[in-house]
Design a protein around this motif. Sequence first.
Motif, short mmCIF file in Angstrom:
data_model
loop_
_atom_site.label_atom_id
_atom_site.label_comp_id
_atom_site.label_asym_id
_atom_site.label_seq_id
_atom_site.Cartn_x
_atom_site.Cartn_y
_atom_site.Cartn_z
N GLU A 152 0.81 -1.22 0.00
CA GLU A 152 0.00 0.00 0.00
C GLU A 152 0.85 1.27 0.00
O GLU A 152 0.39 2.33 -0.43
CB GLU A 152 -0.94 0.01 1.21
N ASP A 153 2.10 1.17 0.51
CA ASP A 153 2.99 2.32 0.48
C ASP A 153 3.50 2.58 -0.94
O ASP A 153 3.79 3.71 -1.32
CB ASP A 153 4.19 2.10 1.42
N ASN B 89 1.78 1.84 -3.69
CA ASN B 89 0.68 2.27 -4.56
C ASN B 89 -0.51 2.75 -3.73
O ASN B 89 -1.20 1.94 -3.10
CB ASN B 89 0.25 1.13 -5.47
N PRO B 90 -0.77 4.04 -3.71
CA PRO B 90 -1.88 4.60 -2.93
C PRO B 90 -3.25 4.05 -3.35
O PRO B 90 -4.19 4.09 -2.56
CB PRO B 90 -1.79 6.10 -3.23
N GLU B 91 -3.35 3.55 -4.58
CA GLU B 91 -4.62 3.03 -5.07
C GLU B 91 -5.08 1.82 -4.25
O GLU B 91 -6.27 1.58 -4.07
CB GLU B 91 -4.52 2.64 -6.55
N LYS C 79 -4.53 1.42 -1.06
CA LYS C 79 -5.10 1.97 0.17
C LYS C 79 -6.51 2.48 -0.08
O LYS C 79 -7.42 2.26 0.74
CB LYS C 79 -4.21 3.10 0.71
N LYS C 80 -6.72 3.14 -1.20
CA LYS C 80 -8.05 3.65 -1.54
C LYS C 80 -9.04 2.50 -1.66
O LYS C 80 -10.20 2.61 -1.24
CB LYS C 80 -7.99 4.43 -2.86
#
Length: 245
Positions: free
Chosen positions: A145-146, A148-150, A152-153
């Motif tokens: 998740e660090d 690729n922010p997607e 986390k979204k």
Amino acid sequence: MAAKSDEKGEDAAFSAFLSEVKQIEKRDSVLTGTQQIDRLLRKGAKYANLNPYEVLLIDPEISPEDLRKAYRKLSFLVHPDKNHDDKERAQIAFEAVNKAYKTLEDPEQLEYCKSIWEEAVATTDQKLREKRAENKKRGIKFIDEDKNPELKKEMIRKTMTKLFVDYDIRKKQLEERETTEKKRFKEMEDEEKDKIKRVKEYEQEWAASRVERVTSWRDFQNKGPKKAKKTHSYKPPKFKQETRS
């Protein structure tokens, strides 16, 4: 060498995964009317559609103007008049879109939805902190998740939908309890009213018979006690003695 090869393999798999996620998001944003109807009526949509952001395919931080644009575009695609061959399903999808938009248009409902989004963000952040700590123990500096922010979204989106479902279930349970309590209170109230009614009817009947009771008593007082009838005792006939000459 083997370790580097494994890392390259993981990076390649991860890149492929990200590419697939982006393709799915891009596909959803350009779905046809029929595809949007299928999305809104798919298996599990009853719960997924509780999340208005999921229905309208928008970010919670969207501006009011962009919200209206997203609504107009989606409502146009699923409108029954634009889907003559599937009007019944289109109507259901159209109603889901309208409901989602009206929810986010209402200030009070919007505040409620924003609070759920904020809770989803906080929950996701906590899970990611735990994941980072676990990876650190294993000697891994980063989590997916660090990178690729997607991702986390996506976690936030899923958590948010789950929260909407959980709160909806709690709301229905509360409403059911309130309905049961109201029903019980109504039964007690009706029982008390019936009791009061029966007492009142008895008092009315007692009052109505008062005149008759008083009249009977007065008649008894005026006439006095009844005199006992005289009884005649039986007397045998007297016989004359015969005289002989």
